[in-house]
Design an enzyme around this catalytic site. Structure first.
Site, PDB file in Angstrom:
ATOM      1  N   GLU A  26      10.068   0.797  10.256  1.00  0.00           N
ATOM      2  CA  GLU A  26      11.044   1.866  10.009  1.00  0.00           C
ATOM      3  C   GLU A  26      10.332   3.171  10.302  1.00  0.00           C
ATOM      4  O   GLU A  26       9.489   3.616   9.527  1.00  0.00           O
ATOM      5  CB  GLU A  26      11.514   1.843   8.550  1.00  0.00           C
ATOM      6  CG  GLU A  26      12.313   0.599   8.179  1.00  0.00           C
ATOM      7  CD  GLU A  26      13.707   0.562   8.782  1.00  0.00           C
ATOM      8  OE1 GLU A  26      14.134   1.527   9.429  1.00  0.00           O
ATOM      9  OE2 GLU A  26      14.374  -0.481   8.610  1.00  0.00           O
ATOM     10  N   LYS A  73       0.855  -1.196   0.000  1.00  0.00           N
ATOM     11  CA  LYS A  73       0.000   0.000   0.000  1.00  0.00           C
ATOM     12  C   LYS A  73       0.885   1.238   0.000  1.00  0.00           C
ATOM     13  O   LYS A  73       1.538   1.551   0.997  1.00  0.00           O
ATOM     14  CB  LYS A  73      -0.927   0.059   1.216  1.00  0.00           C
ATOM     15  CG  LYS A  73      -1.981   1.148   0.963  1.00  0.00           C
ATOM     16  CD  LYS A  73      -2.610   1.747   2.192  1.00  0.00           C
ATOM     17  CE  LYS A  73      -1.918   2.930   2.782  1.00  0.00           C
ATOM     18  NZ  LYS A  73      -1.912   4.162   1.995  1.00  0.00           N
ATOM     19  N   GLU A  84       9.498  15.062  15.698  1.00  0.00           N
ATOM     20  CA  GLU A  84      10.016  15.092  14.334  1.00  0.00           C
ATOM     21  C   GLU A  84       9.156  16.065  13.523  1.00  0.00           C
ATOM     22  O   GLU A  84       7.955  15.845  13.354  1.00  0.00           O
ATOM     23  CB  GLU A  84       9.914  13.688  13.756  1.00  0.00           C
ATOM     24  CG  GLU A  84      10.488  13.573  12.371  1.00  0.00           C
ATOM     25  CD  GLU A  84      10.250  12.186  11.817  1.00  0.00           C
ATOM     26  OE1 GLU A  84       9.125  11.664  11.965  1.00  0.00           O
ATOM     27  OE2 GLU A  84      11.179  11.632  11.225  1.00  0.00           O
ATOM     28  N   GLY A 103      -4.661   0.429   4.657  1.00  0.00           N
ATOM     29  CA  GLY A 103      -3.492   0.024   5.449  1.00  0.00           C
ATOM     30  C   GLY A 103      -3.910  -0.786   6.668  1.00  0.00           C
ATOM     31  O   GLY A 103      -3.278  -1.796   7.002  1.00  0.00           O
ATOM     32  N   GLU A 138      -8.390   2.883   5.730  1.00  0.00           N
ATOM     33  CA  GLU A 138      -9.291   2.065   4.915  1.00  0.00           C
ATOM     34  C   GLU A 138      -8.581   0.883   4.246  1.00  0.00           C
ATOM     35  O   GLU A 138      -9.187  -0.160   4.026  1.00  0.00           O
ATOM     36  CB  GLU A 138      -9.940   2.939   3.837  1.00  0.00           C
ATOM     37  CG  GLU A 138     -10.800   4.035   4.423  1.00  0.00           C
ATOM     38  CD  GLU A 138     -11.259   5.057   3.399  1.00  0.00           C
ATOM     39  OE1 GLU A 138     -11.964   5.998   3.811  1.00  0.00           O
ATOM     40  OE2 GLU A 138     -10.927   4.941   2.191  1.00  0.00           O
ATOM     41  N   CYS A 165      13.584  10.576   7.045  1.00  0.00           N
ATOM     42  CA  CYS A 165      13.508  10.044   8.411  1.00  0.00           C
ATOM     43  C   CYS A 165      14.843  10.234   9.120  1.00  0.00           C
ATOM     44  O   CYS A 165      14.887  10.444  10.320  1.00  0.00           O
ATOM     45  CB  CYS A 165      13.119   8.581   8.373  1.00  0.00           C
ATOM     46  SG  CYS A 165      14.164   7.608   7.309  1.00  0.00           S
TER      47      CYS A 165
HETATM   48  P1  NAP Z   1       2.185   7.832   8.412  1.00  0.00           P
HETATM   49  O1  NAP Z   1       1.076   8.769   8.648  1.00  0.00           O
HETATM   50  O2  NAP Z   1       2.621   6.935   9.494  1.00  0.00           O
HETATM   51  O3  NAP Z   1       1.800   7.010   7.103  1.00  0.00           O
HETATM   52  C1  NAP Z   1       2.603   5.999   6.581  1.00  0.00           C
HETATM   53  C2  NAP Z   1       1.730   4.994   5.859  1.00  0.00           C
HETATM   54  O4  NAP Z   1       0.853   4.346   6.792  1.00  0.00           O
HETATM   55  C3  NAP Z   1       0.808   5.590   4.806  1.00  0.00           C
HETATM   56  O5  NAP Z   1       0.690   4.694   3.728  1.00  0.00           O
HETATM   57  C4  NAP Z   1      -0.495   5.709   5.568  1.00  0.00           C
HETATM   58  O6  NAP Z   1      -1.630   5.820   4.762  1.00  0.00           O
HETATM   59  C5  NAP Z   1      -0.483   4.435   6.347  1.00  0.00           C
HETATM   60  N1  NAP Z   1      -1.376   4.427   7.503  1.00  0.00           N
HETATM   61  C6  NAP Z   1      -1.935   5.467   8.175  1.00  0.00           C
HETATM   62  N2  NAP Z   1      -2.737   5.024   9.172  1.00  0.00           N
HETATM   63  C7  NAP Z   1      -2.677   3.682   9.138  1.00  0.00           C
HETATM   64  C8  NAP Z   1      -3.276   2.653   9.922  1.00  0.00           C
HETATM   65  N3  NAP Z   1      -4.090   2.932  10.933  1.00  0.00           N
HETATM   66  N4  NAP Z   1      -2.990   1.359   9.619  1.00  0.00           N
HETATM   67  C9  NAP Z   1      -2.154   1.054   8.606  1.00  0.00           C
HETATM   68  N5  NAP Z   1      -1.567   1.993   7.815  1.00  0.00           N
HETATM   69  C10 NAP Z   1      -1.822   3.291   8.084  1.00  0.00           C
HETATM   70  O7  NAP Z   1       3.502   8.526   7.963  1.00  0.00           O
HETATM   71  P2  NAP Z   1       3.753  10.042   7.681  1.00  0.00           P
HETATM   72  O8  NAP Z   1       3.606  10.801   8.952  1.00  0.00           O
HETATM   73  O9  NAP Z   1       3.011  10.467   6.498  1.00  0.00           O
HETATM   74  O10 NAP Z   1       5.325   9.912   7.310  1.00  0.00           O
HETATM   75  C11 NAP Z   1       6.368  10.466   8.020  1.00  0.00           C
HETATM   76  C12 NAP Z   1       7.095   9.468   8.916  1.00  0.00           C
HETATM   77  O11 NAP Z   1       7.742   8.357   8.258  1.00  0.00           O
HETATM   78  C13 NAP Z   1       8.207  10.166   9.630  1.00  0.00           C
HETATM   79  O12 NAP Z   1       8.072   9.855  10.996  1.00  0.00           O
HETATM   80  C14 NAP Z   1       9.474   9.548   9.056  1.00  0.00           C
HETATM   81  O13 NAP Z   1      10.599   9.631   9.879  1.00  0.00           O
HETATM   82  C15 NAP Z   1       9.065   8.161   8.813  1.00  0.00           C
HETATM   83  N6  NAP Z   1      10.037   7.487   7.895  1.00  0.00           N
HETATM   84  C16 NAP Z   1      10.864   6.492   8.371  1.00  0.00           C
HETATM   85  C17 NAP Z   1      11.790   5.859   7.549  1.00  0.00           C
HETATM   86  C18 NAP Z   1      12.726   4.818   8.069  1.00  0.00           C
HETATM   87  O14 NAP Z   1      13.277   4.090   7.266  1.00  0.00           O
HETATM   88  N7  NAP Z   1      12.938   4.738   9.371  1.00  0.00           N
HETATM   89  C19 NAP Z   1      11.874   6.220   6.204  1.00  0.00           C
HETATM   90  C20 NAP Z   1      11.054   7.237   5.737  1.00  0.00           C
HETATM   91  C21 NAP Z   1      10.142   7.866   6.619  1.00  0.00           C
HETATM   92  P3  NAP Z   1      -2.040   7.294   4.185  1.00  0.00           P
HETATM   93  O15 NAP Z   1      -1.248   7.414   2.964  1.00  0.00           O
HETATM   94  O16 NAP Z   1      -3.479   7.293   3.941  1.00  0.00           O
HETATM   95  O17 NAP Z   1      -1.664   8.272   5.256  1.00  0.00           O
END
Ligand code: NAP
Ligand code: MG
Length: 504
Positions: free
Chosen positions: A273, A199, A408, A235, A233, A307
């Site tokens: 991650e 996804k 962050e 994930g 919906e 990240c």
């Molecule tokens: P996010 O809100 O956690 O979303 C990530 C993914 O999870 C999206 O596809 C999102 O769908 C989905 N998602 C949201 N709610 C969910 C649920 N209840 N169940 C399953 N999946 C769900 O991430 P973000 O805030 O947009 O991204 C930023 C974060 O990613 C930062 O914290 C960053 O550091 C981290 N990151 C970590 C790494 C690493 O390798 N450690 C690499 C890159 C980024 P939607 O698209 O609909 O929101």
């Protein structure tokens, strides 16, 4: 003065036209779900728009997958596993992975432009992403045969320890490196012999869909499935699906915790991650221009949407003024603008919501007495007014326990702390919930190694930043995650150990 608005209008029209023409050339026609080797509408027939954050205009309408679609994709993946993919030898999978790398390379220019449109990242950086994505597939193609297992022959006991794929895995990714994150997930999962349901993020689904189209002839039907849609919906049902045997997630720590709970319901293994708030430590011996260049890249690469971004700077008193002056000059020299232009250093953030989130932190930092040495707002430029831009920002004087320091921000915002006593500095550097990465800048090899060991994080760069080479494991300490990507360890996250104890 009178001619300025017209000039701005002209430049804005140039941007709009460039984006329209590029979208006509590279946005894929098929933007529905990719299940069982077919592009198919969501069961409910719903769609959502993905936006170009440079122009804030819709790029494409994409299928809005839900639970019924996830179920379909998981079934298709199991069928592919049972009827075909599990019969592929390591050599067969090596060929498939190599062909995927080749097709990405062949289409690199198109994929990079698509990524820039959907995400807003500068084209130079999108190009690096695409080649790194190809390198992921090539790296895992290279190690796919390293699956020897072990034996123990002892008296009448002959034991074999083998690794088997999970079967079907569920993978959820975010929007900051859409194609690259997809490749970090797909390459090891396929190398280990699994089928997958991926996804992508709602903000940036297009490059994963285009990749699906490009690999359709290479990968048997149902081995890779892409379900676009929203986290709650699509994930959520994917990460709690009883037939998913492994969940791999990249995103925020908050959602990562929820995903871990979902997977716990069926005692499913997870790799996470998650976020970071990484320190960059500068010692007094540094060459200031070199340090400035490293610090600038550490925080502003990909508009701070990394990240591993080095978002807290710990600079020694002796060089602090010189380094900060250098940073202000470097920020002044940055070209903020249309990410499709080669000259652009900083593009828009991915979405209006992400701009609002960053600006809320900046406001709170201002209220708390933070001194803004650069930036702090949207850029004051009419040409950029329609896009999701935030100025590169440098803040001094915040308390280390302020939310803007602890959380962050995931934007182009660097917070500065001066130090003269190593132990006290290191205590602050480690005083966050995250532990993803860190940077150390010094030519003193003893100090460098001491600091690298003292920083509580999974990946430390000495005198570089962001350099992620396949073969060197990447992943977090503390609340930054569980598991490692980019390395041979990753294969083990995608397979399970079986012991066969034969009595002779
Ligand atoms: P996010 O809100 O956690 O979303 C990530 C993914 O999870 C999206 O596809 C999102 O769908 C989905 N998602 C949201 N709610 C969910 C649920 N209840 N169940 C399953 N999946 C769900 O991430 P973000 O805030 O947009 O991204 C930023 C974060 O990613 C930062 O914290 C960053 O550091 C981290 N990151 C970590 C790494 C690493 O390798 N450690 C690499 C890159 C980024 P939607 O698209 O609909 O929101
Ligand atoms: Mg988009």
């Amino acid at each position: 003065m009178a001619s300025q608005p017209d000039a701005a209008d002209d430049r804005q029209n140039d941007v709009l036209q460039r984006h329209r023409e590029t979208a006509d050339a590279v946005v894929p026609e098929r933007t529905s779900l990719y299940i069982g080797g077919e592009f198919t509408d969501a069961a409910g027939g719903e769609t959502f728009a993905t936006t170009d954050p440079t122009t804030n205009r819709a790029l494409a309408s994409v299928a809005r997958g839900r639970k019924a679609d996830v179920n379909r994709a998981v079934d298709a993946a199991w069928e592919a596993f049972e009827t075909e993919w599990s019969g592929y030898s390591a050599g067969d999978r090596q060929r498939v992975l190599t062909e995927i790398a080749d097709v990405i390379k062949t289409n690199a220019d198109e994929l990079a432009r698509l990524e820039t449109l959907d995400n807003g990242k500068p084209i130079t950086e999108a190009t690096v992403d695409v080649h790194s994505a190809a390198a992921q597939f090539r790296y895992f193609a290279g190690i796919v045969r390293e699956n020897g297992g072990e034996t123990m022959a002892e008296g009448s006991r002959y034991g074999q320890v083998i690794s088997e794929p999970y079967g079907v895995v569920g993978q959820v990714i975010l929007w900051n490196f859409p194609l690259l994150m997809a490749s970090w997930k797909l390459a090891p999962a396929l190398a280990a012999g699994n089928c997958t349901v991926l996804k992508p993020a709602e903000q940036t689904p297009l490059s994963a869909l285009r990749l699906a189209e490009l690999i359709d002839e290479i990968v048997p039907d149902g081995v890779v499935n892409v379900v676009t849609g929203f986290g709650e919906e699509a994930g959520d049902p994917l990460t709690r699906h009883p037939d998913i045997r492994k969940v791999a997630f990249t995103g925020s720590t908050a959602v990562g915790k929820q995903v871990m709970k979902n997977a716990a319901e069926t005692v499913t293994d997870v790799t996470l991650e998650l976020g970071g708030k990484s320190p960059v430590v500068v010692f007094p011996d540094v060459d200031v221009p070199n340090a400035v260049q490293l610090i600038t890249a550490a925080i502003f690469y990909n508009t701070g949407e990394c990240c591993e971004a080095g978002s807290r700077l710990f600079v020694h008193e002796d060089v602090a003024d010189d380094v900060l002056n250098g940073l202000v000059d470097a920020i002044d020299a940055m070209e903020i603008g249309d990410p499709l232009r080669e000259e652009t250093d900083l593009g828009p953030k991915v979405s209006a919501e992400q701009v609002d989130r960053t600006l809320e932190y900046l406001e709170a930092a201002q209220d708390a007495g933070g001194r803004f040495l650069a930036g702090g707002d949207r850029p004051d430029d009419d040409v950029l007014s329609e896009g999701c831009y935030v100025e590169p920002t440098l803040i001094d004087g915040l308390d280390h326990d302020h939310d803007a320091v602890q959380d962050e921000i995931f934007g182009p915002v660097l917070e500065v702390f001066r130090w003269d006593e190593y132990e006290a500095m290191m205590e602050l550097a480690n005083d966050v919930d995250y532990g993803l990465a860190g940077g150390v800048i010094t030519d003193d090899i003893t100090q460098a190694n001491r600091a690298a060991r003292d920083i509580e994080a999974g990946y430390i760069w000495i005198n570089s930043y962001h350099d992620l080479a396949p073969g060197l494991p990447f992943g977090g300490y503390k609340q930054s995650g569980i598991g490692r990507e980019l390395s041979a360890d990753t294969l083990d996250h995608y397979r399970q150990t079986k012991t066969i104890n034969l009595s002779l």
